[in-house]
Design a protein around this motif. Structure first.
Motif, PDB file in Angstrom:
ATOM      1  N   LEU A 126      23.824 -16.881  -1.508  1.00 33.70           N
ATOM      2  CA  LEU A 126      24.683 -17.720  -0.666  1.00 33.70           C
ATOM      3  C   LEU A 126      24.107 -19.127  -0.518  1.00 33.70           C
ATOM      4  CD1 LEU A 126      25.632 -15.062   2.004  1.00 33.70           C
ATOM      5  CD2 LEU A 126      27.255 -16.275   0.514  1.00 33.70           C
ATOM      6  N   GLN A 127      22.792 -19.239  -0.373  1.00 31.09           N
ATOM      7  CA  GLN A 127      22.180 -20.552  -0.247  1.00 31.09           C
ATOM      8  C   GLN A 127      22.459 -21.392  -1.499  1.00 31.09           C
ATOM      9  OE1 GLN A 127      17.789 -21.427  -0.491  1.00 31.09           O
ATOM     10  NE2 GLN A 127      18.149 -21.764   1.709  1.00 31.09           N
ATOM     11  N   ALA A 128      22.280 -20.809  -2.664  1.00 35.08           N
ATOM     12  CA  ALA A 128      22.550 -21.543  -3.906  1.00 35.08           C
ATOM     13  C   ALA A 128      24.025 -21.945  -3.988  1.00 35.08           C
ATOM     14  CB  ALA A 128      22.150 -20.699  -5.114  1.00 35.08           C
ATOM     15  N   PHE A 129      24.911 -21.034  -3.617  1.00 27.24           N
ATOM     16  CA  PHE A 129      26.352 -21.320  -3.650  1.00 27.24           C
ATOM     17  C   PHE A 129      26.695 -22.465  -2.699  1.00 27.24           C
ATOM     18  CE2 PHE A 129      30.673 -20.549  -1.995  1.00 27.24           C
ATOM     19  CZ  PHE A 129      31.392 -20.642  -3.164  1.00 27.24           C
ATOM     20  N   PHE A 130      26.227 -22.388  -1.458  1.00 29.04           N
ATOM     21  CA  PHE A 130      26.553 -23.423  -0.478  1.00 29.04           C
ATOM     22  C   PHE A 130      25.838 -24.739  -0.783  1.00 29.04           C
ATOM     23  CE2 PHE A 130      28.516 -19.970   1.680  1.00 29.04           C
ATOM     24  CZ  PHE A 130      29.496 -20.545   2.483  1.00 29.04           C
ATOM     25  N   ASP A 131      24.643 -24.686  -1.381  1.00 31.63           N
ATOM     26  CA  ASP A 131      23.983 -25.921  -1.819  1.00 31.63           C
ATOM     27  C   ASP A 131      24.877 -26.669  -2.797  1.00 31.63           C
ATOM     28  OD1 ASP A 131      21.604 -25.780  -0.371  1.00 31.63           O
ATOM     29  OD2 ASP A 131      20.445 -24.917  -2.020  1.00 31.63           O
ATOM     30  N   ASP A 132      25.530 -25.939  -3.683  1.00 31.17           N
ATOM     31  CA  ASP A 132      26.365 -26.551  -4.719  1.00 31.17           C
ATOM     32  C   ASP A 132      27.772 -26.886  -4.249  1.00 31.17           C
ATOM     33  OD1 ASP A 132      24.373 -26.458  -6.618  1.00 31.17           O
ATOM     34  OD2 ASP A 132      25.100 -24.619  -7.554  1.00 31.17           O
ATOM     35  N   GLU A 133      28.383 -26.010  -3.483  1.00 29.06           N
ATOM     36  CA  GLU A 133      29.829 -26.092  -3.271  1.00 29.06           C
ATOM     37  C   GLU A 133      30.283 -26.565  -1.892  1.00 29.06           C
ATOM     38  OE1 GLU A 133      31.823 -25.707  -5.801  1.00 29.06           O
ATOM     39  OE2 GLU A 133      30.244 -25.018  -7.138  1.00 29.06           O
ATOM     40  N   SER A 134      29.413 -26.602  -0.913  1.00 30.67           N
ATOM     41  CA  SER A 134      29.868 -26.857   0.456  1.00 30.67           C
ATOM     42  C   SER A 134      29.772 -28.315   0.869  1.00 30.67           C
ATOM     43  CB  SER A 134      29.063 -26.020   1.443  1.00 30.67           C
ATOM     44  OG  SER A 134      27.748 -26.523   1.564  1.00 30.67           O
ATOM     45  N   THR A 135      30.486 -28.613   1.933  1.00 38.81           N
ATOM     46  CA  THR A 135      30.344 -29.877   2.649  1.00 38.81           C
ATOM     47  C   THR A 135      30.118 -29.536   4.116  1.00 38.81           C
ATOM     48  OG1 THR A 135      32.727 -30.056   3.025  1.00 38.81           O
ATOM     49  CG2 THR A 135      31.844 -31.179   1.095  1.00 38.81           C
ATOM     50  N   ILE A 136      29.389 -30.398   4.791  1.00 36.61           N
ATOM     51  CA  ILE A 136      29.184 -30.235   6.228  1.00 36.61           C
ATOM     52  C   ILE A 136      30.059 -31.273   6.914  1.00 36.61           C
ATOM     53  CG2 ILE A 136      27.533 -30.326   8.125  1.00 36.61           C
ATOM     54  CD1 ILE A 136      25.365 -29.504   6.107  1.00 36.61           C
ATOM     55  N   ASP A 137      31.024 -30.795   7.678  1.00 36.22           N
ATOM     56  CA  ASP A 137      31.967 -31.650   8.393  1.00 36.22           C
ATOM     57  C   ASP A 137      31.347 -31.982   9.746  1.00 36.22           C
ATOM     58  OD1 ASP A 137      34.053 -32.713   9.910  1.00 36.22           O
ATOM     59  OD2 ASP A 137      35.527 -31.245   9.241  1.00 36.22           O
ATOM     60  N   THR A 138      30.813 -33.197   9.874  1.00 34.73           N
ATOM     61  CA  THR A 138      30.113 -33.568  11.111  1.00 34.73           C
ATOM     62  C   THR A 138      31.072 -33.741  12.287  1.00 34.73           C
ATOM     63  OG1 THR A 138      30.134 -35.878  10.406  1.00 34.73           O
ATOM     64  CG2 THR A 138      28.138 -34.619   9.949  1.00 34.73           C
ATOM     65  N   ALA A 139      32.285 -34.177  12.028  1.00 33.87           N
ATOM     66  CA  ALA A 139      33.248 -34.380  13.120  1.00 33.87           C
ATOM     67  C   ALA A 139      33.623 -33.049  13.784  1.00 33.87           C
ATOM     68  CB  ALA A 139      34.496 -35.086  12.601  1.00 33.87           C
ATOM     69  N   SER A 140      33.856 -32.026  12.973  1.00 34.63           N
ATOM     70  CA  SER A 140      34.264 -30.714  13.509  1.00 34.63           C
ATOM     71  C   SER A 140      33.106 -29.732  13.615  1.00 34.63           C
ATOM     72  CB  SER A 140      35.345 -30.106  12.617  1.00 34.63           C
ATOM     73  OG  SER A 140      36.471 -30.945  12.578  1.00 34.63           O
TER      74      SER A 140
ATOM     75  N   ALA B  75      28.257 -21.534  12.532  1.00 41.11           N
ATOM     76  CA  ALA B  75      27.377 -22.374  11.711  1.00 41.11           C
ATOM     77  C   ALA B  75      25.891 -22.218  12.051  1.00 41.11           C
ATOM     78  CB  ALA B  75      27.810 -23.836  11.799  1.00 41.11           C
ATOM     79  N   PRO B  76      25.500 -22.184  13.326  1.00 38.96           N
ATOM     80  CA  PRO B  76      24.066 -21.995  13.602  1.00 38.96           C
ATOM     81  C   PRO B  76      23.522 -20.676  13.042  1.00 38.96           C
ATOM     82  CG  PRO B  76      25.164 -22.870  15.537  1.00 38.96           C
ATOM     83  CD  PRO B  76      26.245 -22.492  14.546  1.00 38.96           C
ATOM     84  N   LYS B  77      24.336 -19.616  13.063  1.00 37.75           N
ATOM     85  CA  LYS B  77      23.910 -18.342  12.452  1.00 37.75           C
ATOM     86  C   LYS B  77      23.718 -18.510  10.951  1.00 37.75           C
ATOM     87  CE  LYS B  77      27.145 -15.668  14.405  1.00 37.75           C
ATOM     88  NZ  LYS B  77      27.958 -14.469  14.647  1.00 37.75           N
ATOM     89  N   PHE B  78      24.659 -19.229  10.320  1.00 37.79           N
ATOM     90  CA  PHE B  78      24.546 -19.491   8.887  1.00 37.79           C
ATOM     91  C   PHE B  78      23.244 -20.236   8.591  1.00 37.79           C
ATOM     92  CE2 PHE B  78      24.901 -22.339   5.296  1.00 37.79           C
ATOM     93  CZ  PHE B  78      25.309 -21.487   4.287  1.00 37.79           C
ATOM     94  N   ILE B  79      22.965 -21.271   9.360  1.00 33.53           N
ATOM     95  CA  ILE B  79      21.757 -22.070   9.137  1.00 33.53           C
ATOM     96  C   ILE B  79      20.513 -21.204   9.302  1.00 33.53           C
ATOM     97  CG2 ILE B  79      20.402 -24.039   9.937  1.00 33.53           C
ATOM     98  CD1 ILE B  79      23.136 -24.700   8.541  1.00 33.53           C
ATOM     99  N   GLU B  80      20.507 -20.352  10.306  1.00 30.02           N
ATOM    100  CA  GLU B  80      19.344 -19.495  10.560  1.00 30.02           C
ATOM    101  C   GLU B  80      19.148 -18.442   9.468  1.00 30.02           C
ATOM    102  OE1 GLU B  80      18.031 -16.052  13.710  1.00 30.02           O
ATOM    103  OE2 GLU B  80      19.260 -17.702  14.456  1.00 30.02           O
ATOM    104  N   ILE B  81      20.227 -17.812   9.022  1.00 29.36           N
ATOM    105  CA  ILE B  81      20.133 -16.690   8.081  1.00 29.36           C
ATOM    106  C   ILE B  81      20.113 -17.155   6.625  1.00 29.36           C
ATOM    107  CG2 ILE B  81      21.345 -14.621   7.258  1.00 29.36           C
ATOM    108  CD1 ILE B  81      22.388 -14.330  10.202  1.00 29.36           C
ATOM    109  N   VAL B  82      20.928 -18.150   6.294  1.00 28.77           N
ATOM    110  CA  VAL B  82      21.077 -18.604   4.907  1.00 28.77           C
ATOM    111  C   VAL B  82      20.406 -19.964   4.710  1.00 28.77           C
ATOM    112  CG1 VAL B  82      22.719 -19.226   3.085  1.00 28.77           C
ATOM    113  CG2 VAL B  82      23.213 -17.291   4.601  1.00 28.77           C
ATOM    114  N   GLY B  83      20.880 -20.955   5.426  1.00 30.22           N
ATOM    115  CA  GLY B  83      20.312 -22.293   5.346  1.00 30.22           C
ATOM    116  C   GLY B  83      20.643 -23.017   4.055  1.00 30.22           C
TER     117      GLY B  83
END
Length: 158
Positions: free
Chosen positions: A72-86, A133-141
């Motif tokens: 998941l970390q590799a996938f989100f490193d490549d494919e995700s965006t972090i929406d700061t507004a929401s 999102a905080p759970k994601f950051i803690e578990i996957v990052g």
């Protein structure tokens, strides 16, 4: 090969290919390439594929938490965006089936995203909301340096 605009991730991929498979790779603009049918076939067996055809291999789906989290970390490193507004993390994809598999993998780790769409361009969004999102950051990052920094600042996490 592997394409990315982040030099850190390209270097990390090249290092992994060399240490795991003993293959030296070459750099092109925003890409690391190698010649090995054996490695290509192995990556494809784990789910690598085109925009519409990638999947998560049962080997990954049925693995332990550490392996799921690394995938998941590799996938989100490549494919995700972090929406700061929401304060959310999003992935846009044309592959609804692949996103459903990502959703199930996240749920197996106690992270509950949503999938929305189909959008006008026939894409779908997988969204991890500000509560999850905080759970994601803690578990996957993130391994991606700028995403890791943005996540730290936005979600006050390690």
């Amino acid at each position: 090969g592997y394409s990315n605009t982040c030099k850190f991730l390209l270097d990390d991929f090249a290092k992994d290919i060399r240490s795991i498979f003993g293959i030296k790779s070459r750099y092109r603009e925003n890409e690391v390439v190698f010649k090995s049918k054996r490695v290509y076939d192995y990556i494809n067996s784990l789910g690598g594929g085109s925009t519409y055809e990638w999947f998560i291999s049962p080997i990954i789906q049925n693995s332990n938490r550490r392996i799921k989290s690394s995938w998941l970390q590799a996938f989100f490193d490549d494919e995700s965006t972090i929406d700061t507004a929401s304060k959310r993390i999003r992935v846009k994809s044309m592959n609804f089936g692949g996103l459903k598999e990502v959703k199930l993998l996240l749920e197996s780790l106690g992270i509950f995203p949503t999938i929305t769409g189909q959008n006008i361009d026939r894409s779908w969004y997988l969204t991890i909301n500000k509560k999850e999102a905080p759970k994601f950051i803690e578990i996957v990052g993130f391994n991606h340096p700028s995403k890791r920094e943005k996540a730290y600042l936005l979600f006050n996490s390690k």
